[in-house]
Write a protein that holds these residues in place. Structure first.
Motif, mmCIF file in Angstrom:
data_model
loop_
_atom_site.group_PDB
_atom_site.id
_atom_site.type_symbol
_atom_site.label_atom_id
_atom_site.label_comp_id
_atom_site.label_asym_id
_atom_site.label_seq_id
_atom_site.Cartn_x
_atom_site.Cartn_y
_atom_site.Cartn_z
ATOM 1 N N HIS A 85 0.856 -1.176 0.000
ATOM 2 C CA HIS A 85 0.000 0.000 0.000
ATOM 3 C C HIS A 85 0.898 1.234 0.000
ATOM 4 N N ARG A 86 0.442 2.317 -0.629
ATOM 5 C CA ARG A 86 1.286 3.511 -0.748
ATOM 6 C C ARG A 86 1.708 4.065 0.602
ATOM 7 N N SER A 87 0.939 3.805 1.644
ATOM 8 C CA SER A 87 1.305 4.316 2.959
ATOM 9 C C SER A 87 2.522 3.592 3.528
ATOM 10 N N ARG A 88 2.911 2.482 2.923
ATOM 11 C CA ARG A 88 4.089 1.750 3.385
ATOM 12 C C ARG A 88 5.379 2.410 2.925
ATOM 13 N N TYR A 89 5.291 3.286 1.939
ATOM 14 C CA TYR A 89 6.476 3.993 1.486
ATOM 15 C C TYR A 89 6.657 5.226 2.358
ATOM 16 N N ASP A 90 7.794 5.322 3.003
ATOM 17 C CA ASP A 90 8.016 6.434 3.916
ATOM 18 C C ASP A 90 9.070 7.381 3.351
ATOM 19 N N TRP A 91 9.574 8.230 4.201
ATOM 20 C CA TRP A 91 10.536 9.241 3.788
ATOM 21 C C TRP A 91 11.801 8.634 3.212
ATOM 22 N N ARG A 92 12.152 7.423 3.618
ATOM 23 C CA ARG A 92 13.369 6.811 3.100
ATOM 24 C C ARG A 92 13.262 6.531 1.598
ATOM 25 N N SER A 93 12.088 6.156 1.156
ATOM 26 C CA SER A 93 11.894 5.909 -0.275
ATOM 27 C C SER A 93 12.080 7.197 -1.067
ATOM 28 N N SER A 94 11.544 8.293 -0.567
ATOM 29 C CA SER A 94 11.686 9.581 -1.253
ATOM 30 C C SER A 94 13.140 10.038 -1.250
ATOM 31 N N THR A 147 13.944 -0.187 1.937
ATOM 32 C CA THR A 147 12.967 -1.221 2.281
ATOM 33 C C THR A 147 13.203 -1.775 3.675
ATOM 34 N N GLY A 148 14.411 -1.614 4.205
ATOM 35 C CA GLY A 148 14.682 -2.068 5.568
ATOM 36 C C GLY A 148 13.883 -1.300 6.605
ATOM 37 N N SER A 149 13.452 -0.097 6.268
ATOM 38 C CA SER A 149 12.675 0.698 7.213
ATOM 39 C C SER A 149 11.294 0.097 7.450
#
Length: 158
Positions: A85-94, A147-149
């Protein structure tokens, strides 16, 4: 419900959840195959641009490059076994995305300036090789970090 039963229930939930995060970390965004394919496309594009084609050739090559990258993104998204889900992507992805763009773009510009005095063919090959190598060497560990986050956040929520 006693404490022992609650503990067993928790373990039944935790093991599949750990497998989900293992799969996310292993597959990453498109997996390592997508990274190598993107680096190969980038290498061909940069090596071709170093041959100093006419303006219409640059425009055609750029359009082809963008189309190939879009096709790789669509293909990688279709083949991915797991969708988050898009909410699983956090600041680390950006941060990973923008830092990768900055490092790769900076490498392309810097190597372009450094190989300018060389003949077009060797200079373009050096520029393409160094830029693709920096792309791969940055992206593989950075994707692992991003992805480790997910696992860290899930463990903190327990």
């Amino acid at each position: 419900m006693d404490a022992e039963q609650a503990w067993q229930d928790l373990q039944r939930i935790r093991v599949p959840q750990e497998r989900v995060y293992d799969e996310v970390e292993r597959s990453g965004p498109g997996g390592p195959g997508a990274t190598w394919a993107t680096a190969a496309v980038m290498w061909v594009f940069l090596a071709g641009l170093g041959l100093e084609p006419p303006r219409w050739g640059v425009v055609t090559a750029t359009a082809g490059y963008v189309a190939l990258l879009a096709w790789l993104a669509v293909l990688g998204n279709r083949r991915r076994r797991m969708r988050l889900h898009r909410s699983r992507y956090d600041w680390r992805s950006s941060v990973t995305f923008f830092a990768g763009a900055l490092v790769t773009g900076g490498t392309v510009l810097l190597t372009g300036r450094l190989v300018e005095p060389l003949d077009p063919v060797p200079g373009s090959l050096i520029r393409a090789t160094v830029s693709a190598a920096v792309f791969v060497l940055f992206l593989l560990p950075a994707n692992r970090w991003a992805t480790g986050s997910l696992r860290t956040r899930a463990e903190a929520g327990r």
